[in-house]
Design a protein around this motif. Sequence first.
Motif, short mmCIF file in Angstrom:
data_model
loop_
_atom_site.label_atom_id
_atom_site.label_comp_id
_atom_site.label_asym_id
_atom_site.label_seq_id
_atom_site.Cartn_x
_atom_site.Cartn_y
_atom_site.Cartn_z
N ILE A 270 35.01 19.22 28.29
CA ILE A 270 33.94 18.95 27.34
C ILE A 270 33.71 17.45 27.19
N ARG A 271 34.80 16.69 27.13
CA ARG A 271 34.66 15.24 27.01
C ARG A 271 33.98 14.65 28.24
N VAL A 272 34.37 15.08 29.43
CA VAL A 272 33.75 14.58 30.65
C VAL A 272 32.26 14.88 30.68
N LEU A 273 31.89 16.11 30.37
CA LEU A 273 30.49 16.50 30.44
C LEU A 273 29.66 15.79 29.37
N CYS A 274 30.22 15.64 28.18
CA CYS A 274 29.49 14.93 27.12
C CYS A 274 29.23 13.48 27.51
N ARG A 275 30.16 12.86 28.22
CA ARG A 275 29.95 11.49 28.67
C ARG A 275 29.03 11.43 29.88
N LEU A 276 29.18 12.39 30.76
CA LEU A 276 28.34 12.40 31.96
C LEU A 276 26.87 12.42 31.59
N TRP A 277 26.51 13.21 30.58
CA TRP A 277 25.10 13.31 30.18
C TRP A 277 24.83 12.71 28.80
N ALA A 278 25.80 11.94 28.27
CA ALA A 278 25.62 11.26 26.98
C ALA A 278 25.07 12.22 25.93
N VAL A 279 25.78 13.34 25.73
CA VAL A 279 25.35 14.36 24.78
C VAL A 279 25.54 13.82 23.36
N ARG A 280 24.47 13.74 22.60
CA ARG A 280 24.54 13.08 21.29
C ARG A 280 24.86 14.04 20.14
N GLU A 281 25.00 15.35 20.43
CA GLU A 281 25.36 16.31 19.38
C GLU A 281 26.84 16.64 19.46
N ASN A 282 27.37 17.13 18.34
CA ASN A 282 28.77 17.51 18.27
C ASN A 282 29.00 18.76 19.13
N PRO A 283 29.90 18.70 20.12
CA PRO A 283 30.13 19.86 20.99
C PRO A 283 30.78 21.05 20.30
N ARG A 284 31.22 20.88 19.06
CA ARG A 284 31.74 22.03 18.31
C ARG A 284 30.61 22.96 17.85
N GLN B 16 27.78 25.57 18.29
CA GLN B 16 27.65 26.63 19.30
C GLN B 16 26.48 26.38 20.25
N SER B 17 25.37 25.84 19.74
CA SER B 17 24.22 25.58 20.61
C SER B 17 24.56 24.53 21.66
N VAL B 18 25.32 23.52 21.26
CA VAL B 18 25.73 22.47 22.20
C VAL B 18 26.72 23.04 23.21
N ARG B 19 27.66 23.85 22.73
CA ARG B 19 28.65 24.45 23.63
C ARG B 19 27.97 25.34 24.66
N ARG B 20 26.93 26.08 24.25
CA ARG B 20 26.21 26.93 25.22
C ARG B 20 25.51 26.09 26.27
N ARG B 21 24.94 24.95 25.85
CA ARG B 21 24.27 24.09 26.83
C ARG B 21 25.25 23.49 27.82
N LEU B 22 26.40 23.09 27.32
CA LEU B 22 27.43 22.56 28.22
C LEU B 22 27.89 23.64 29.20
N ARG B 23 28.03 24.87 28.72
CA ARG B 23 28.44 25.95 29.61
C ARG B 23 27.39 26.19 30.70
N THR B 24 26.11 26.13 30.32
CA THR B 24 25.04 26.30 31.31
C THR B 24 25.12 25.23 32.38
#
Length: 375
Positions: free
Chosen positions: A160-174, A176-184
């Motif tokens: 999760i940390r790698v993916l959030c940095r790779l795409w500079a995800v600005r929402e909290n990955p906790r 559920q909507s953010v977690r689903r996007r990361l899974r996709t």
Amino acid sequence: MGNDRALNDAISPPIHLKRESVIRLRRTLLQWYARTKRDLPWRRTSDPYHILVVEYMSQQTQVDRVLRYYDRFVRRFPDIRALARASPERVLKAWEGMGYYARARHLQAAARQIVRRFDGCIPDDPDLLMTLPGCGPYTAAAIASIAFNKPVPVLDGNVIRVLCRLWAVRENPRQQSVRRRLRTLAEQLVPRQNARQFNQALMELGALICTPRSPQCEVCCWNFACQARKLSSPAQFPVRAPRRTTPHYQIAVGIVWKDGRLLIGRRPTGGLLGGLWEFPGGKRRPGESFRRCCAREIEEETGVRVRVGRQVMTIRHAYSHFRITMHVFECQYLDGEPRPLGCERVKWVSPRALHRYPFPAANRKLIEKLRQQWP
């Protein structure tokens, strides 16, 4: 100010990745992993049972700690049936010191269900795996991918940390909507033919290079694509919720002697530190002295009345979600037949026999400090 601007400039990741980008990300990651991966004992096997054990052990626990327990555990319980038929206390003893003891209980319960429902064969379907006790989406995906090479994404904290940095995800990955996007996004990255190696490589990248603090961006195999690096702020991702204050409890504990033996009780199986043994005691009430707390807790837990003597030590210990200061007293037995009033079992044991019982970490510190003083 600069950190706030970096977060405001962060972009939402694309839902569909370009094929050429996926190919390059896969290639560079697998090449890096082939050169630098750690030689871990569970990477030398594809035995589903061994993968099951290590994935339960790895829940909220770093690899270095798992390494100290893994070999001993699989030697003691070499297959799923051996684990299923073992006594729960023996399993907890083998787990002693690793923490999060519910995992040990869940692992054995899962083993028993696998024997009963699947004739001892661990299923390769993540949906079936998630029907087992203690096997959530991450653990199920990891077992399916690493043991059976199933092309499913594995989203642990490192990934999760790698993916959030790779795409500079600005929402909290906790969320559920953010977690689903990361899974996709992760689903698009995982190759169909080499999922086992890819998922382990991605977790390794987060563990060794893309670390929570001071990430080594200059040597990262994905630095060419990392949006957080381009914003000069990788440590600002993932976005985190404010940290909660850790509770701190004051505890009084009694060392109760009778005829050369000590009084211990076993905690209720379903609760915190369930199934472990401990010296009787508990939390101090507001305005209560530690000596009064010690006598009251011992009587409420075991039905035994004691005279509280001198304080022998103070132990401070931090668990995962709380801290304790344990005030330990010598206690003289007065009367009462020990009964499990606030615990599951209670018994008198000789000091020499204490090593046979699984104890929480703070009690084990106490045992070590007292060892030289025992008659």
